[in-house]
Design a protein around this motif. Structure first.
Motif, PDB file in Angstrom:
ATOM      1  N   GLU A 128     -45.232 -26.048  -3.813  1.00  0.00           N
ATOM      2  CA  GLU A 128     -45.600 -25.239  -5.255  1.00  0.00           C
ATOM      3  C   GLU A 128     -44.932 -25.252  -6.539  1.00  0.00           C
ATOM      4  N   CYS A 129     -43.194 -25.362  -5.910  1.00  0.00           N
ATOM      5  CA  CYS A 129     -42.572 -25.581  -7.030  1.00  0.00           C
ATOM      6  C   CYS A 129     -42.651 -26.767  -7.684  1.00  0.00           C
ATOM      7  N   LEU A 130     -42.671 -27.917  -6.910  1.00  0.00           N
ATOM      8  CA  LEU A 130     -42.777 -29.127  -7.524  1.00  0.00           C
ATOM      9  C   LEU A 130     -44.186 -29.335  -8.334  1.00  0.00           C
ATOM     10  N   ALA A 131     -45.349 -28.972  -7.757  1.00  0.00           N
ATOM     11  CA  ALA A 131     -46.728 -28.883  -8.707  1.00  0.00           C
ATOM     12  C   ALA A 131     -46.438 -28.180  -9.864  1.00  0.00           C
ATOM     13  N   SER A 132     -45.502 -27.068 -10.110  1.00  0.00           N
ATOM     14  CA  SER A 132     -45.464 -26.354 -11.401  1.00  0.00           C
ATOM     15  C   SER A 132     -44.482 -27.202 -12.316  1.00  0.00           C
ATOM     16  N   LEU A 133     -44.060 -28.047 -11.742  1.00  0.00           N
ATOM     17  CA  LEU A 133     -43.074 -29.113 -12.713  1.00  0.00           C
ATOM     18  C   LEU A 133     -43.640 -30.473 -13.130  1.00  0.00           C
ATOM     19  N   LYS A 134     -44.862 -30.784 -12.629  1.00  0.00           N
ATOM     20  CA  LYS A 134     -45.687 -31.911 -13.074  1.00  0.00           C
ATOM     21  C   LYS A 134     -45.736 -32.538 -14.456  1.00  0.00           C
ATOM     22  N   ASP A 135     -45.708 -31.373 -15.306  1.00  0.00           N
ATOM     23  CA  ASP A 135     -45.861 -31.694 -16.984  1.00  0.00           C
ATOM     24  C   ASP A 135     -44.387 -31.630 -17.483  1.00  0.00           C
ATOM     25  N   GLU A 136     -43.434 -31.449 -16.842  1.00  0.00           N
ATOM     26  CA  GLU A 136     -41.876 -31.714 -17.348  1.00  0.00           C
ATOM     27  C   GLU A 136     -41.716 -33.136 -17.750  1.00  0.00           C
ATOM     28  N   ALA A 137     -41.008 -33.367 -18.635  1.00  0.00           N
ATOM     29  CA  ALA A 137     -40.697 -34.383 -19.224  1.00  0.00           C
ATOM     30  C   ALA A 137     -39.507 -35.301 -18.025  1.00  0.00           C
ATOM     31  N   GLY A 138     -38.650 -34.414 -17.564  1.00  0.00           N
ATOM     32  CA  GLY A 138     -37.677 -34.856 -17.028  1.00  0.00           C
ATOM     33  C   GLY A 138     -37.912 -35.366 -15.388  1.00  0.00           C
ATOM     34  N   GLU A 139     -37.139 -35.912 -14.829  1.00  0.00           N
ATOM     35  CA  GLU A 139     -37.516 -36.245 -13.277  1.00  0.00           C
ATOM     36  C   GLU A 139     -36.780 -35.695 -12.388  1.00  0.00           C
ATOM     37  N   VAL A 140     -37.866 -35.124 -11.524  1.00  0.00           N
ATOM     38  CA  VAL A 140     -37.453 -34.450 -10.180  1.00  0.00           C
ATOM     39  C   VAL A 140     -37.494 -35.401  -8.907  1.00  0.00           C
ATOM     40  N   VAL A 141     -35.994 -35.668  -8.489  1.00  0.00           N
ATOM     41  CA  VAL A 141     -35.648 -36.827  -7.896  1.00  0.00           C
ATOM     42  C   VAL A 141     -35.872 -36.246  -6.270  1.00  0.00           C
ATOM     43  N   GLY A 142     -35.755 -34.847  -5.916  1.00  0.00           N
ATOM     44  CA  GLY A 142     -35.729 -34.599  -4.435  1.00  0.00           C
ATOM     45  C   GLY A 142     -35.800 -33.342  -4.648  1.00  0.00           C
ATOM     46  N   ALA A 143     -35.494 -32.783  -3.348  1.00  0.00           N
ATOM     47  CA  ALA A 143     -35.445 -31.301  -3.022  1.00  0.00           C
ATOM     48  C   ALA A 143     -34.247 -31.277  -1.755  1.00  0.00           C
ATOM     49  N   ALA A 144     -33.476 -30.023  -1.783  1.00  0.00           N
ATOM     50  CA  ALA A 144     -32.599 -29.752  -0.713  1.00  0.00           C
ATOM     51  C   ALA A 144     -32.666 -28.241  -0.224  1.00  0.00           C
ATOM     52  N   CYS A 145     -32.374 -27.830   0.953  1.00  0.00           N
ATOM     53  CA  CYS A 145     -32.224 -26.729   1.430  1.00  0.00           C
ATOM     54  C   CYS A 145     -31.014 -26.690   2.449  1.00  0.00           C
ATOM     55  N   LEU A 146     -30.837 -25.282   2.587  1.00  0.00           N
ATOM     56  CA  LEU A 146     -29.775 -24.958   3.644  1.00  0.00           C
ATOM     57  C   LEU A 146     -30.134 -25.295   5.054  1.00  0.00           C
ATOM     58  N   ILE A 147     -31.180 -24.865   5.310  1.00  0.00           N
ATOM     59  CA  ILE A 147     -31.747 -25.164   6.685  1.00  0.00           C
ATOM     60  C   ILE A 147     -33.225 -25.529   6.733  1.00  0.00           C
ATOM     61  N   ASP A 148     -33.484 -26.725   7.121  1.00  0.00           N
ATOM     62  CA  ASP A 148     -34.996 -27.090   7.310  1.00  0.00           C
ATOM     63  C   ASP A 148     -35.413 -26.637   8.688  1.00  0.00           C
TER      64      ASP A 148
END
Length: 196
Positions: A128-148
């Motif tokens: 959902e976070c990624l979907a909210s960024l779809k119109d941003e001009a910069g590049e979202v290169v990945g995601a990270a978390c403490l624990i998957d």
């Protein structure tokens, strides 16, 4: 920081709980990671987020912006951004609505961003976070978390890094194993709690 050292941070903080838990996704689990116990300790949070920043840098290189879903991702997002020398922003939602960037936050052209989460179970918040960024001009290169805690199955549409990947079982409420069904459930998180 090794995966065992990360888990020891959770154990020693009393944040690795066993029982019958109702997760924010609605699924049930015999294990709960009480991240807010971790985040209430600045030194512990600093150690974990420094390690996460190192993993992010090793995989993605330069990061200019860390974006996190509110509320749970704000603290690890900020602290990880501090170690990356990056700006920390967050997405938030109006009740019942989608995540959006507000407060003048943006990901400008030419910038590289990473989504930082606390714990990933299904990957829904990160998606959902990624979907909210779809119109941003910069590049979202990945995601990270403490624990998957999805065992690597929390697909979000981007590479997902974590300090630890665990395969903690989750169950639909109507498909509980007998040993879990015998324990009264507890909802330790905050999402969708009834109003007082």
């Amino acid at each position: 920081m090794t995966p065992e050292e990360v888990l020891e941070e959770f154990r020693s903080a009393g944040a690795l709980l066993q029982g019958h838990f109702i997760l924010s996704s609605g699924l049930r689990s015999p294990t709960f990671l009480q991240k807010m116990t971790i985040f209430s300790d600045p030194a512990r949070t600093e150690r974990l987020c420094r390690a996460l920043a190192e993993v992010i840098t090793a995989r993605f290189g330069r990061i200019d912006i860390v974006v996190s879903p509110a509320i749970g991702g704000i603290i690890p997002g900020y602290e990880t951004a501090r170690h990356l020398g990056a700006k920390a922003i967050f997405v938030e939602r109006d009740p019942g609505g989608p995540f959006t960037l507000r407060r003048g936050f943006s990901i400008p052209a030419g910038t590289r961003a990473v989504i930082v989460e606390d714990i990933v179970t299904t990957g829904l918040s990160a998606r959902e976070c990624l979907a909210s960024l779809k119109d941003e001009a910069g590049e979202v290169v990945g995601a990270a978390c403490l624990i998957d805690r999805s065992g690597g199955r929390g697909a979000i549409g981007l590479p997902l890094l974590s300090l630890v990947t665990l395969d903690i079982p989750t169950y639909a409420p109507d498909a509980l194993p007998a040993e879990l069904a015998a324990i009264p459930p507890v909802k330790p998180g905050s999402r969708a709690l009834p109003k007082p």
